[in-house]
Design a protein around this motif. Structure first.
Motif, PDB file in Angstrom:
ATOM      1  N   ASP A   1      48.335  41.114  41.686  1.00 34.44           N
ATOM      2  CA  ASP A   1      47.333  42.079  42.195  1.00 34.44           C
ATOM      3  C   ASP A   1      45.894  41.710  41.835  1.00 34.44           C
ATOM      4  O   ASP A   1      45.033  41.656  42.677  1.00 34.44           O
ATOM      5  CB  ASP A   1      47.551  43.503  41.659  1.00 34.44           C
ATOM      6  CG  ASP A   1      48.490  44.314  42.527  1.00 34.44           C
ATOM      7  OD1 ASP A   1      48.780  43.876  43.649  1.00 34.44           O
ATOM      8  OD2 ASP A   1      48.949  45.388  42.084  1.00 34.44           O
ATOM      9  N   ASP A   2      45.685  41.531  40.538  1.00 32.70           N
ATOM     10  CA  ASP A   2      44.354  41.534  39.952  1.00 32.70           C
ATOM     11  C   ASP A   2      43.728  42.908  40.056  1.00 32.70           C
ATOM     12  O   ASP A   2      42.656  43.107  40.623  1.00 32.70           O
ATOM     13  CB  ASP A   2      43.429  40.471  40.549  1.00 32.70           C
ATOM     14  CG  ASP A   2      42.313  40.122  39.564  1.00 32.70           C
ATOM     15  OD1 ASP A   2      42.464  40.428  38.359  1.00 32.70           O
ATOM     16  OD2 ASP A   2      41.294  39.574  39.991  1.00 32.70           O
ATOM     17  N   HIS A   3      44.438  43.843  39.499  1.00 33.62           N
ATOM     18  CA  HIS A   3      44.023  45.237  39.357  1.00 33.62           C
ATOM     19  C   HIS A   3      42.689  45.310  38.609  1.00 33.62           C
ATOM     20  O   HIS A   3      42.377  44.442  37.803  1.00 33.62           O
ATOM     21  CB  HIS A   3      45.127  45.937  38.549  1.00 33.62           C
ATOM     22  CG  HIS A   3      44.992  47.414  38.426  1.00 33.62           C
ATOM     23  ND1 HIS A   3      44.063  48.008  37.622  1.00 33.62           N
ATOM     24  CD2 HIS A   3      45.711  48.423  38.989  1.00 33.62           C
ATOM     25  CE1 HIS A   3      44.212  49.329  37.696  1.00 33.62           C
ATOM     26  NE2 HIS A   3      45.204  49.595  38.516  1.00 33.62           N
ATOM     27  N   ASP A   4      41.911  46.349  38.900  1.00 38.01           N
ATOM     28  CA  ASP A   4      40.631  46.582  38.222  1.00 38.01           C
ATOM     29  C   ASP A   4      40.715  46.452  36.707  1.00 38.01           C
ATOM     30  O   ASP A   4      39.791  45.992  36.059  1.00 38.01           O
ATOM     31  CB  ASP A   4      40.153  48.016  38.507  1.00 38.01           C
ATOM     32  CG  ASP A   4      39.293  48.058  39.749  1.00 38.01           C
ATOM     33  OD1 ASP A   4      38.928  46.979  40.248  1.00 38.01           O
ATOM     34  OD2 ASP A   4      38.994  49.171  40.210  1.00 38.01           O
ATOM     35  N   LEU A   5      41.834  46.906  36.164  1.00 38.76           N
ATOM     36  CA  LEU A   5      41.963  46.926  34.717  1.00 38.76           C
ATOM     37  C   LEU A   5      42.584  45.656  34.161  1.00 38.76           C
ATOM     38  O   LEU A   5      42.714  45.494  32.947  1.00 38.76           O
ATOM     39  CB  LEU A   5      42.813  48.126  34.283  1.00 38.76           C
ATOM     40  CG  LEU A   5      42.054  49.452  34.215  1.00 38.76           C
ATOM     41  CD1 LEU A   5      43.015  50.629  34.183  1.00 38.76           C
ATOM     42  CD2 LEU A   5      41.175  49.455  32.969  1.00 38.76           C
ATOM     43  N   ALA A   6      42.985  44.744  35.043  1.00 36.58           N
ATOM     44  CA  ALA A   6      43.666  43.533  34.580  1.00 36.58           C
ATOM     45  C   ALA A   6      42.776  42.746  33.623  1.00 36.58           C
ATOM     46  O   ALA A   6      43.224  42.270  32.575  1.00 36.58           O
ATOM     47  CB  ALA A   6      44.078  42.671  35.774  1.00 36.58           C
ATOM     48  N   GLY A   7      41.513  42.635  33.992  1.00 38.07           N
ATOM     49  CA  GLY A   7      40.584  41.932  33.116  1.00 38.07           C
ATOM     50  C   GLY A   7      40.448  42.643  31.786  1.00 38.07           C
ATOM     51  O   GLY A   7      40.411  42.012  30.729  1.00 38.07           O
ATOM     52  N   ALA A   8      40.404  43.943  31.844  1.00 38.37           N
ATOM     53  CA  ALA A   8      40.210  44.729  30.621  1.00 38.37           C
ATOM     54  C   ALA A   8      41.348  44.536  29.627  1.00 38.37           C
ATOM     55  O   ALA A   8      41.122  44.486  28.419  1.00 38.37           O
ATOM     56  CB  ALA A   8      40.062  46.206  30.963  1.00 38.37           C
ATOM     57  N   VAL A   9      42.562  44.421  30.134  1.00 42.60           N
ATOM     58  CA  VAL A   9      43.690  44.268  29.218  1.00 42.60           C
ATOM     59  C   VAL A   9      44.093  42.804  29.051  1.00 42.60           C
ATOM     60  O   VAL A   9      45.084  42.506  28.405  1.00 42.60           O
ATOM     61  CB  VAL A   9      44.913  45.109  29.665  1.00 42.60           C
ATOM     62  CG1 VAL A   9      44.538  46.578  29.749  1.00 42.60           C
ATOM     63  CG2 VAL A   9      45.450  44.610  30.995  1.00 42.60           C
ATOM     64  N   GLY A  10      43.324  41.909  29.672  1.00 43.66           N
ATOM     65  CA  GLY A  10      43.605  40.483  29.497  1.00 43.66           C
ATOM     66  C   GLY A  10      44.858  40.007  30.198  1.00 43.66           C
ATOM     67  O   GLY A  10      45.521  39.071  29.757  1.00 43.66           O
ATOM     68  N   LEU A  11      45.168  40.655  31.309  1.00 43.83           N
ATOM     69  CA  LEU A  11      46.406  40.328  32.007  1.00 43.83           C
ATOM     70  C   LEU A  11      46.263  39.120  32.937  1.00 43.83           C
ATOM     71  O   LEU A  11      45.418  39.100  33.824  1.00 43.83           O
ATOM     72  CB  LEU A  11      46.845  41.543  32.839  1.00 43.83           C
ATOM     73  CG  LEU A  11      48.083  41.375  33.723  1.00 43.83           C
ATOM     74  CD1 LEU A  11      49.336  41.154  32.883  1.00 43.83           C
ATOM     75  CD2 LEU A  11      48.245  42.595  34.623  1.00 43.83           C
ATOM     76  N   THR A  12      47.109  38.132  32.754  1.00 42.61           N
ATOM     77  CA  THR A  12      47.202  37.020  33.698  1.00 42.61           C
ATOM     78  C   THR A  12      47.908  37.530  34.946  1.00 42.61           C
ATOM     79  O   THR A  12      48.887  38.271  34.857  1.00 42.61           O
ATOM     80  CB  THR A  12      48.013  35.859  33.099  1.00 42.61           C
ATOM     81  OG1 THR A  12      47.308  35.336  31.983  1.00 42.61           O
ATOM     82  CG2 THR A  12      48.214  34.751  34.134  1.00 42.61           C
ATOM     83  N   THR A  13      47.401  37.140  36.107  1.00 40.29           N
ATOM     84  CA  THR A  13      47.974  37.698  37.337  1.00 40.29           C
ATOM     85  C   THR A  13      47.752  36.778  38.519  1.00 40.29           C
ATOM     86  O   THR A  13      46.967  35.828  38.443  1.00 40.29           O
ATOM     87  CB  THR A  13      47.343  39.081  37.625  1.00 40.29           C
ATOM     88  OG1 THR A  13      48.074  39.727  38.662  1.00 40.29           O
ATOM     89  CG2 THR A  13      45.889  38.942  38.058  1.00 40.29           C
ATOM     90  N   VAL A  14      48.461  37.053  39.616  1.00 40.49           N
ATOM     91  CA  VAL A  14      48.200  36.366  40.868  1.00 40.49           C
ATOM     92  C   VAL A  14      47.370  37.325  41.715  1.00 40.49           C
ATOM     93  O   VAL A  14      47.860  38.358  42.164  1.00 40.49           O
ATOM     94  CB  VAL A  14      49.512  36.003  41.595  1.00 40.49           C
ATOM     95  CG1 VAL A  14      49.202  35.311  42.917  1.00 40.49           C
ATOM     96  CG2 VAL A  14      50.361  35.101  40.711  1.00 40.49           C
ATOM     97  N   ALA A  15      46.108  36.978  41.869  1.00 37.57           N
ATOM     98  CA  ALA A  15      45.184  37.883  42.547  1.00 37.57           C
ATOM     99  C   ALA A  15      45.400  37.890  44.045  1.00 37.57           C
ATOM    100  O   ALA A  15      45.608  36.855  44.660  1.00 37.57           O
ATOM    101  CB  ALA A  15      43.750  37.468  42.240  1.00 37.57           C
TER     102      ALA A  15
END
Lengths: 341, 341
Positions: A278-292
């Motif tokens: 996803d790359d959710h709004d909060l992904a950066g905040a919680v340091g989540l690796t993701t497929v945007a």
DNA sequence: CTGAAAGCGCTTACAG
DNA sequence: CTGAAAGCGCTTACAG
């Protein structure tokens, strides 16, 4: 309330001419148009949408149908589409169908949607709910967003969910993980998605290609929410030896997973890596690796395709294959190599 | 397309009677009504909204105006209101005004909103944007949500932001904190809120009552987003000796703060406590202590008040004082006593 | 390029 | 309780 004939009288023309001038039709002389516009401004005239609809048959309105509005993906899509549609002068009628059990009754209300709107955008509705479309599609242009939502004759925008999932799993494999769990949605999810099916498929294919046998113990059904992620992860931990990495089908689930792991005393990524999509709004905040995935872009694009259809400038049939937008890996702090055993 | 006169002919009555029977007006005999309903069903007739609007003057539609739809509070309010309004047979026209700089142009589009809808719900619009309301309010019922959004003649629903802030700070004081920072929005925020003013006021009052002098170093302007929370917290850490606790004006900011603290190597709550306001969906997931506000309830209630006005069953003027819903402290893991010095 | 007139499909006094 | 008729305020062939 000023009416069109007030303007006509004031400008010294017929109502037909006022109507044409105000809508910018080409068959009006510049001088007349200027006079009409001046009169309309002077009198503070705006057209009556009700009368215009009845006489003209166009509503100037578009229906946007989503399962929920509070989920990040849907809210973002709607916000993006809304900007484009309003920019083009269209109003947006919002329908949030809610969970599976509410859909049928809501369908009833939307049965005559073709009388209320000029077109509709259908987001993440499953094939099954296509009855819904059948009921309204009659002569109604439309566009779909999200995989699994395919309506014959309508263009669609989506990502390649299989590929996105493979990207996520490939990242974990490249880090050295072999015991990779998957937490995802299921057919009985409250919400009518199908994206999870493709994502699970991608997960399995990628493991298969790496020569790793599927392990049902590591593949858990839940739903596409934070709570769904915590539930799935708790279940995973109950099942014995934990995996070294978790691939969550969406970021909201991934965040739920991270929470559960933290509460269980496991560190991310030292003990377990977590990746989402996803790359959710909060992904950066919680340091989540993701497929945007480009969600705003999907909303904008779909809205544009709708407008194109309404203007008659929509490309020919060849274009009806769904537009697939690219996804990309965003590495943050939630993934790392597995602990040396 | 079946029209009302098709039904009239089929049922052997006049169109006037069909119109009355279908809308459930009391001046129709039971036998006639049954005959009309049967005919309508038989012919698959549904009323033309365009014609009905023009002739009847009612649109069956309500405008919901929010700054954004992607923020948790707004999405939740809209989802709740939508359920109530659709249940009552109303359609919902969504207007997301966007940031401050977009409002003016959007106002233009909504200038004749009273021709498109029967009523409107205004969420978190600042007093300044009341020009907006002035332009459309003319004979348009409405309701407001969120403090700072007050329209004369319209009822409102909100929480007591001052009290909510005091509750948050009181919790920190009770734990023994004395150096309590506040991160909040500011007048130049992209979004037209005013709730942050009340929350800051509550923060200061509570400290004052506890005999703690205001420390400008600990009071930071930012905006009501996750990113705003991280920015404010980074600034806070740059300013020297950190506080022992942070009161964030909303949960999204609080989550941003938690992230920044974590990345800075500070533990929550061992090194610094964090508290927010909202009880955001993710608050539980990240263990955030917060002052919960009933958001779904605010949306539902406001929608109900709108419907009451449209039915003419709205209570008398005394009721026009805004309805204040209660907030309550929800203690999770992000707050604890300050470290023994 | 412009106008007269019909028509879009309902609802609502008004009359009975 | 029911109907005939006017009217809601535009847009659109059609004619010029």
């Amino acid at each position: 309330m000023t009416r069109i004939d007030d303007v006509a009288r004031y400008a010294g023309v017929s109502t037909a001419t006022v109507s044409r001038a105000l809508r910018g039709l080409p068959t009006v002389s510049a001088a007349t148009r200027a006079r009409v516009l001046a009169a309309a401004t002077e009198l503070g005239y705006t057209v009556s949408p009700s009368a215009s609809r009845l006489a003209g048959g166009r509503t100037g309105t578009i229906a946007v149908v989503v399962p929920l509005i509070t989920r990040w993906f849907f809210g973002t899509v709607v916000e993006a589409a809304e900007a484009v549609l309003h920019e083009a002068g269209y109003d947006l009628l919002l329908y949030t169908l809610g969970g599976r059990e509410h859909i049928r009754q809501r369908l009833f209300r939307t049965a005559d949607l073709h009388k209320r709107v000029d077109a509709m955008m259908l987001v993440a509705m499953p094939l099954k709910a296509a009855d819904f479309v059948t009921a309204t599609r009659r002569m109604l242009p439309g566009v779909t967003i999200s995989s699994g939502t395919v309506v014959p004759g309508w263009p669609g925008v989506r990502i390649n969910d299989v590929a996105a999932a493979r990207t996520a799993v490939a990242h974990l494999l490249a880090l050295g993980h072999r015991r990779i769990a998957h937490i995802s949605g299921e057919p009985n999810d409250e919400l009518p998605h199908t994206a999870h099916l493709d994502r699970r498929l991608g997960y399995r294919q990628e493991l298969l290609d790496a020569g790793i046998p599927a392990d049902p113990q590591l593949d858990i059904d839940s739903d596409f929410t934070v709570a769904g992620g915590t539930r799935a992860t708790e279940e995973l931990l109950r099942r014995g030896e934990p995996p070294t990495a978790i691939f969550a089908a969406c970021d909201e689930m991934a965040m739920g997973a991270m929470t559960t792991l933290r509460l269980a005393g496991l560190r991310v990524p030292e003990d377990i890596s977590v990746i989402g999509i996803d790359d959710h709004d909060l992904a950066g905040a919680v340091g989540l690796t993701t497929v945007a995935q480009p969600v705003t872009e999907q909303g904008r694009l779909a809205a544009g395709m709708l407008l194109d259809q309404l203007c008659g400038t929509f490309p020919d049939d060849r274009e009806l294959a769904p537009v697939i937008l690219p996804t990309r890996l965003v590495v943050r702090e939630s993934t790392g190599p597995p602990r040396a055993t």
